[in-house]
Scaffold this motif. Structure first.
Motif, PDB file in Angstrom:
ATOM      1  N   ALA A   1      31.818  51.953  32.787  1.00 52.30           N
ATOM      2  CA  ALA A   1      32.843  52.990  32.646  1.00 52.30           C
ATOM      3  C   ALA A   1      34.127  52.397  32.061  1.00 52.30           C
ATOM      4  O   ALA A   1      34.762  53.005  31.179  1.00 52.30           O
ATOM      5  CB  ALA A   1      33.122  53.651  33.991  1.00 52.30           C
ATOM      6  N   GLU A   2      34.503  51.215  32.525  1.00 57.51           N
ATOM      7  CA  GLU A   2      35.711  50.569  32.007  1.00 57.51           C
ATOM      8  C   GLU A   2      35.553  50.215  30.532  1.00 57.51           C
ATOM      9  O   GLU A   2      36.500  50.355  29.746  1.00 57.51           O
ATOM     10  CB  GLU A   2      36.028  49.311  32.814  1.00 57.51           C
ATOM     11  CG  GLU A   2      36.468  49.571  34.243  1.00 57.51           C
ATOM     12  CD  GLU A   2      37.798  50.317  34.296  1.00 57.51           C
ATOM     13  OE1 GLU A   2      38.616  50.190  33.349  1.00 57.51           O
ATOM     14  OE2 GLU A   2      38.027  51.029  35.281  1.00 57.51           O
TER      15      GLU A   2
ATOM     16  N   ILE B   1      33.697  51.781  28.348  1.00 64.18           N
ATOM     17  CA  ILE B   1      33.778  53.026  27.580  1.00 64.18           C
ATOM     18  C   ILE B   1      35.228  53.443  27.408  1.00 64.18           C
ATOM     19  O   ILE B   1      35.669  53.786  26.301  1.00 64.18           O
ATOM     20  CB  ILE B   1      32.972  54.142  28.280  1.00 64.18           C
ATOM     21  CG1 ILE B   1      31.478  53.833  28.219  1.00 64.18           C
ATOM     22  CG2 ILE B   1      33.257  55.501  27.626  1.00 64.18           C
ATOM     23  CD1 ILE B   1      30.625  54.780  29.043  1.00 64.18           C
ATOM     24  N   LEU B   2      35.983  53.400  28.468  1.00 61.65           N
ATOM     25  CA  LEU B   2      37.389  53.805  28.406  1.00 61.65           C
ATOM     26  C   LEU B   2      38.181  52.884  27.481  1.00 61.65           C
ATOM     27  O   LEU B   2      39.042  53.339  26.723  1.00 61.65           O
ATOM     28  CB  LEU B   2      37.984  53.818  29.809  1.00 61.65           C
ATOM     29  CG  LEU B   2      37.410  54.881  30.759  1.00 61.65           C
ATOM     30  CD1 LEU B   2      37.855  54.613  32.190  1.00 61.65           C
ATOM     31  CD2 LEU B   2      37.833  56.276  30.327  1.00 61.65           C
TER      32      LEU B   2
ATOM     33  N   VAL C   1      33.853  58.131  34.101  1.00 64.06           N
ATOM     34  CA  VAL C   1      34.538  58.329  32.824  1.00 64.06           C
ATOM     35  C   VAL C   1      35.235  59.673  32.809  1.00 64.06           C
ATOM     36  O   VAL C   1      36.404  59.789  32.395  1.00 64.06           O
ATOM     37  CB  VAL C   1      33.537  58.217  31.650  1.00 64.06           C
ATOM     38  CG1 VAL C   1      34.182  58.658  30.336  1.00 64.06           C
ATOM     39  CG2 VAL C   1      33.017  56.789  31.531  1.00 64.06           C
TER      40      VAL C   1
ATOM     41  N   SER D   1      38.966  60.557  31.709  1.00 61.61           N
ATOM     42  CA  SER D   1      39.011  60.822  30.270  1.00 61.61           C
ATOM     43  C   SER D   1      38.268  62.115  29.951  1.00 61.61           C
ATOM     44  O   SER D   1      37.317  62.491  30.634  1.00 61.61           O
ATOM     45  CB  SER D   1      38.373  59.658  29.497  1.00 61.61           C
ATOM     46  OG  SER D   1      38.207  59.976  28.135  1.00 61.61           O
TER      47      SER D   1
END
Length: 223
Positions: free
Chosen positions: A38-39, A41-42, A67, A71
């Motif tokens: 997730a980190e 992707i962000l 996510v 976001s």
């Protein structure tokens, strides 16, 4: 150019998907490690995420939820987990679309284009291709010309979409065969010739003649 991020742990599928997206006008990158997905992707800040659910060490539904909590990036889940509960769960966690594997390349592209258009407006890629009055609708697997419409087989769709995305350029027989092989169907040289012949017959039924041209010893083109 829209930036798409592929989150898929199968290296072969990941590479094939990135090539497919790049060939169709997107900037495609992929994660190759799966710690803190997730980190990652962000941090990448893509315009859209293609997310597998079966990831090493983490469930994709959890990634989707984390996510989405931070976001609004569009998320298209692409997974072999195709039961109704998985689809319902990922959509409830904020995914924008759900595409089960194995997928048709053109259908997947149509889903991506639809989500991008819904998220960003007219700047997104379209599910329709138009040239010389001929309109190919990849979402509906149909082609139209001067008010007449014909349905296409999946191979006719793949061939015509590839040629219309490369207007004016000769597309080699090998390249077209690779596009058809993506469906896990074996396509030899004679089979390709038959498919192109069928495509020309389908186009002729709606009044389109000489749209797909042969370059002897090279391949085919639309110009």
């Amino acid at each position: 150019m829209r930036r798409l991020l592929v989150v898929e742990d199968d290296a072969r599928l990941r590479d094939e998907l990135c090539v497919l997206l790049a060939r169709n006008g997107y900037e495609a990158t992929a994660l190759t490690t799966f710690d803190d997905v997730a980190e990652q992707i962000l941090a990448a800040a893509p315009d859209l995420v293609l997310l597998d659910l079966n990831l090493p060490g983490v469930d994709g539904t959890y990634v989707c939820r984390e996510v989405r909590r931070r976001s609004a990036v569009p998320i298209v889940v692409v997974t072999s987990r195709d039961n109704d509960m998985d689809e319902l769960l990922t959509l409830s966690f904020g995914a924008d679309d759900f595409v089960p594997k194995p997928y048709n390349d053109q259908v997947l592209l149509a889903h991506v284009a639809t989500v991008l258009k819904r998220s960003y407006g007219e700047g997104a890629a379209s599910a329709e291709l138009t040239h010389a009055g001929v309109t190919l609708d990849t979402a509906r697997c149909s082609v139209s010309y001067q008010g007449r419409t014909a349905e296409l087989t999946k191979n006719e769709l793949r061939i015509l979409a590839l040629l219309m995305r490369n207007v004016g350029a000769v597309v080699s027989r090998q390249r077209i065969q690779e596009e058809l092989w993506a469906s896990d169907e074996f396509v030899d040289d004679n089979t390709l010739t038959v498919n192109v012949s069928h495509l020309r017959s389908t186009l002729a039924k709606i009044g389109v003649e000489d749209f797909v041209r042969t370059k002897r010893g090279m391949g085919y083109l639309v110009e």
